[in-house]
Design a protein around this motif. Structure first.
Motif, PDB file in Angstrom:
ATOM      1  N   THR A  14      -3.439  -2.309  -7.923  1.00 28.12           N
ATOM      2  CA  THR A  14      -3.431  -1.108  -7.077  1.00 28.12           C
ATOM      3  C   THR A  14      -4.829  -0.560  -6.804  1.00 28.12           C
TER       4      THR A  14
ATOM      5  N   THR B  47      -5.658  -0.784  -3.039  1.00 32.00           N
ATOM      6  CA  THR B  47      -4.594  -0.403  -2.112  1.00 32.00           C
ATOM      7  C   THR B  47      -4.354   1.096  -2.214  1.00 32.00           C
ATOM      8  N   GLU B  48      -3.579   1.605  -1.259  1.00 31.52           N
ATOM      9  CA  GLU B  48      -3.233   3.027  -1.276  1.00 31.52           C
ATOM     10  C   GLU B  48      -1.980   3.291  -2.114  1.00 31.52           C
ATOM     11  N   LEU B  49      -1.336   2.235  -2.611  1.00 28.18           N
ATOM     12  CA  LEU B  49      -0.110   2.383  -3.392  1.00 28.18           C
ATOM     13  C   LEU B  49      -0.417   2.968  -4.768  1.00 28.18           C
ATOM     14  N   LYS B  50       0.325   3.998  -5.155  1.00 25.13           N
ATOM     15  CA  LYS B  50       0.201   4.617  -6.467  1.00 25.13           C
ATOM     16  C   LYS B  50       1.464   4.287  -7.276  1.00 25.13           C
TER      17      LYS B  50
ATOM     18  N   GLU C 277       5.419  -1.513   2.537  1.00 24.56           N
ATOM     19  CA  GLU C 277       4.609  -0.488   3.213  1.00 24.56           C
ATOM     20  C   GLU C 277       4.799   0.872   2.523  1.00 24.56           C
TER      21      GLU C 277
ATOM     22  N   THR D 280       3.860   4.014  -0.340  1.00 26.32           N
ATOM     23  CA  THR D 280       2.685   4.738  -0.860  1.00 26.32           C
ATOM     24  C   THR D 280       2.876   5.131  -2.319  1.00 26.32           C
ATOM     25  N   ARG D 281       4.128   5.165  -2.782  1.00 24.47           N
ATOM     26  CA  ARG D 281       4.419   5.524  -4.170  1.00 24.47           C
ATOM     27  C   ARG D 281       5.472   4.567  -4.731  1.00 24.47           C
TER      28      ARG D 281
ATOM     29  N   ASP E 107      10.564   2.461  -4.937  1.00 21.12           N
ATOM     30  CA  ASP E 107       9.452   2.671  -4.001  1.00 21.12           C
ATOM     31  C   ASP E 107       9.959   3.492  -2.827  1.00 21.12           C
TER      32      ASP E 107
ATOM     33  N   GLY F  70       9.193   2.842   0.318  1.00 21.01           N
ATOM     34  CA  GLY F  70       8.856   2.015   1.476  1.00 21.01           C
ATOM     35  C   GLY F  70       9.951   1.980   2.521  1.00 21.01           C
TER      36      GLY F  70
END
Length: 654
Positions: A541, A544-547, A585, A587-588, A606, A608
């Motif tokens: 991570t 990437t913007e994924l938390k 796609e 973000t969390r 997720d 997404g």
């Protein structure tokens, strides 16, 4: 154990007594006379020619409206069907002959017709109808004092008992037939009786004695040129070689017999020989050739509705496919064999056959008693004796009734116990079938699990090899490049470009080391599974913007699980996170591992775009399902287009 088809060639009867009777009552035309002679001359040598003549005979008789000639032609076609193995034709033409004779109120010849009809039913495996026919034949033969047909009927009843392995009753009826043939000086009938006696010896495995009798009959028939009986004898001789495990000799003899039967077009007999050739091929180690023979025999058996043959052929094919390891085909043919056997045994045939003959003989005795009573015209002086006789008869009658009631009660009890036995046997058969299915399913499941385990072991070995190659090859090369570059820029370390290059090389070294650890992690017992999984999640991570939030509870108990199980959990979580990065796609995301008393729970959420469950699943999900199948885990996916995804996994710990 593969089975041979026995007890088919136990009847060779010449029941053409109706021929002379019908011709005596209605003179044929010259053309019909010529066709009848052609039929008679070619019957046992060229049956195809004989059939053509009989069909033309029937057509001409219908055209000229000669009903008795139609009956004769139908009878001839039925008799030809019996010796050529087309038993449905035998039944059909016999019934038409009986209908025409009764239409004319013509009883002469009915005994022969019922005899022929019964033979057709017997060879089709319908024993109750066969016994009915033979009893009716006996009734007409005795009323007309036709000892020829009476002898034929007793001989056929004997073969029916042999089919049921009741050899004592078979011999009793054969003796009756032989005595009548000797009284008639019918050498042909005596030879037929000798042939059937040889068949009984064969079924009792007294092959040497049986072979002597077969050779005696064969020598007579060869001098006559009777190809049909020659073929029957050769089949029995070949089957004895098969029973004696002389498979090569049996194969040679069976192939010669097959050529003769094909020339005669005796279809049901061809099915017998093809089945026996299949047995020989199987015993000689030629399974493909054996299957081909069995399939040819089965095609004939199904076309001719020969249930008794089809059952054994299905079981032979099932056994052969089981030996070859094709359990699906083995189970398929086994089921068909069981179904055909159940249909054939749907009636209480053995008891019914014996009871019919006893009822008929009892009826004959009662009829004779009544005739004697009617013929007695006593004088007045004999009345006292008559009264005494009647009193004695009443006593005998009452005793007979009491005995009959006792016998009836006994038979009812026997029937009850017999039905109980049938029910138990059926339940046992059903249980055996179910056990067979369970064994096959378990074998398939074990085989599939073994394939999955070998596949995953191969994956792990390949990951380990790649990790070593990356660490020892690319990693070592990058480390060398880094050291060389550091020496190179010692005098130019203040340049920004040099610092950026050095930083890039350092990051590449870190990435290579992290990739090698992901591909082949150290034993979790040494480094801590929770820490390792957190490190992996942090690495993936970073760019990437994924938390991703992680929750492990209780962490110590999760870390204490076996490395093999934790490796599977790691691969599953790794695959699911990679899927989120590639496709969701999001973000969390959240990763939760919870150890319960008897199972480990994994939940990954997720926010997404989700996916449709009906969509074809990729290799990643398939790999996850295979890993879960190995550890008996359960996967549940809750996802919809645009609403995120929640995946729940439960893995049993025992």
């Amino acid at each position: 154990m593969l089975r041979t088809l026995k007890l088919h060639f136990l009847t060779v009867l010449f029941c053409l007594g109706v021929t002379e009777v019908l011709f005596a009552q209605e003179a044929p035309t010259p053309k019909i006379d010529s066709l009848a002679n052609s039929y008679q001359q070619n019957l046992n040598t060229h049956p195809v020619v004989a059939k053509k003549a009989a069909l033309e005979w029937l057509s001409l008789a219908k055209k000229k409206q000669l009903i008795k000639q139609q009956a004769q032609a139908h009878y001839s076609l039925g008799y030809l069907g019996n010796i050529s193995g087309d038993y449905q034709t035998t039944v059909s033409h016999s019934k038409q002959t009986i209908t025409l004779l009764k239409q004319l109120n013509f009883e002469n010849g009915l005994a022969a017709c019922y005899n022929l009809l019964a033979l057709g039913y017997k060879n089709l495996g319908d024993y109750p109808k066969a016994m009915d026919g033979f009893i009716t034949c006996l009734s007409y033969a005795k009323s007309q004092d036709d000892k020829q047909q009476e002898a034929n009927a007793y001989q056929n009843i004997a073969t029916l008992y042999v089919l049921q392995k009741q050899y004592a009753k078979a011999l009793e009826n054969l003796d009756r037939a032989a005595n009548l043939y000797r009284e008639l000086k019918d050498d042909d009938g005596v030879l037929t009786t000798l042939f059937n006696f040889a068949n009984i010896l064969k079924e009792q495995a007294k092959f040497d004695e049986a072979r002597k009798h077969y050779e005696t009959v064969l020598n007579y028939r060869k001098r006559e040129g009777n190809k049909a009986v020659i073929a029957y004898i050769n089949i029995n001789l070949s089957q004895m070689l098969l029973e004696e495990m002389k498979y090569k000799e049996a194969t040679v003899a069976l192939k010669k017999t097959l050529q003769l039967l094909q020339e005669l077009q005796f279809n049901s007999d061809i099915a017998i020989v093809l089945n026996d050739l299949g047995l020989c091929a199987s015993k000689l180690g030629n399974p493909k050739e054996a299957i081909a023979y069995f399939q040819q025999a089965l095609a004939i058996g199904e076309e001719q509705s020969l249930l008794r043959y089809n059952s054994e052929i299905y079981k032979n094919l099932s056994q052969l496919y089981e030996d070859l390891g094709d359990y699906k085909q083995a189970l398929n043919f086994y089921d068909k064999g069981v179904m055909v056997t159940a249909d054939q045994n749907s009636l209480d045939k053995e008891k019914y056959v014996a009871k019919l003959q006893e009822r008929y003989e009892t009826q004959l005795k009662e009829t004779r008693i009544k005739l004697l009573e009617k013929e007695q015209k006593l004088s007045e002086a004999e009345l006292q004796k008559t009264a005494l006789t009647l009193k004695r008869q009443r006593f005998v009658r009452n005793a007979f009734i009491a005995g009959f009631i006792l016998v009836l009660i006994t038979m009812i009890l026997l029937r009850f116990f017999y039905l109980q036995r049938l029910r138990v046997q059926k339940e046992l058969s059903t249980q055996q079938e179910e056990n067979a299915r369970q064994r096959i399913n378990q074998m398939i499941k074990d085989h599939k699990l073994s394939v999955i385990e070998r596949y995953q072991e191969g994956q792990e070995e390949e990951r380990s090899r790649l990790a070593r190659d990356i660490h020892d090859g690319i990693g070592s090369d990058l480390a060398g490049i880094k050291i060389a570059f550091e020496h190179y820029i010692e005098g130019n370390s203040e340049k920004p470009q040099a610092k950026r290059l050095l930083e890039a090389i350092s990051n590449a070294c870190i990435d290579i080391r992290g990739l090698s650890h992901q591909l082949h992690p150290l034993p979790f017992s040494k480094i801590g599974f929770s820490s390792f999984l957190n490190d992996f999640i942090d690495q993936v991570t970073q760019k990437t913007e994924l938390k991703i939030q992680t929750f492990f509870f209780p962490e110590e108990e999760i870390d204490s699980q076996p490395d093999e199980l934790l490796a599977d959990v790691y691969r599953i979580v790794q695959e699911l996170i990679n899927n989120i990065l590639k496709h969701a796609e999001a973000t969390r995301a959240e990763v939760q591992l919870t150890k319960h008393e008897d199972h480990l729970n994994i939940v990954i959420n997720d926010n997404g775009k989700g996916f449709q469950k009906t969509k074809k699943q990729g290799i990643g999900l398939r790999n996850i399902r295979e890993r879960l199948q190995k550890v008996q885990g359960v996967l549940d996916i809750d996802s919809g287009s645009g609403s995120g995804t929640s995946i729940t996994i439960d893995i049993p710990l025992n």
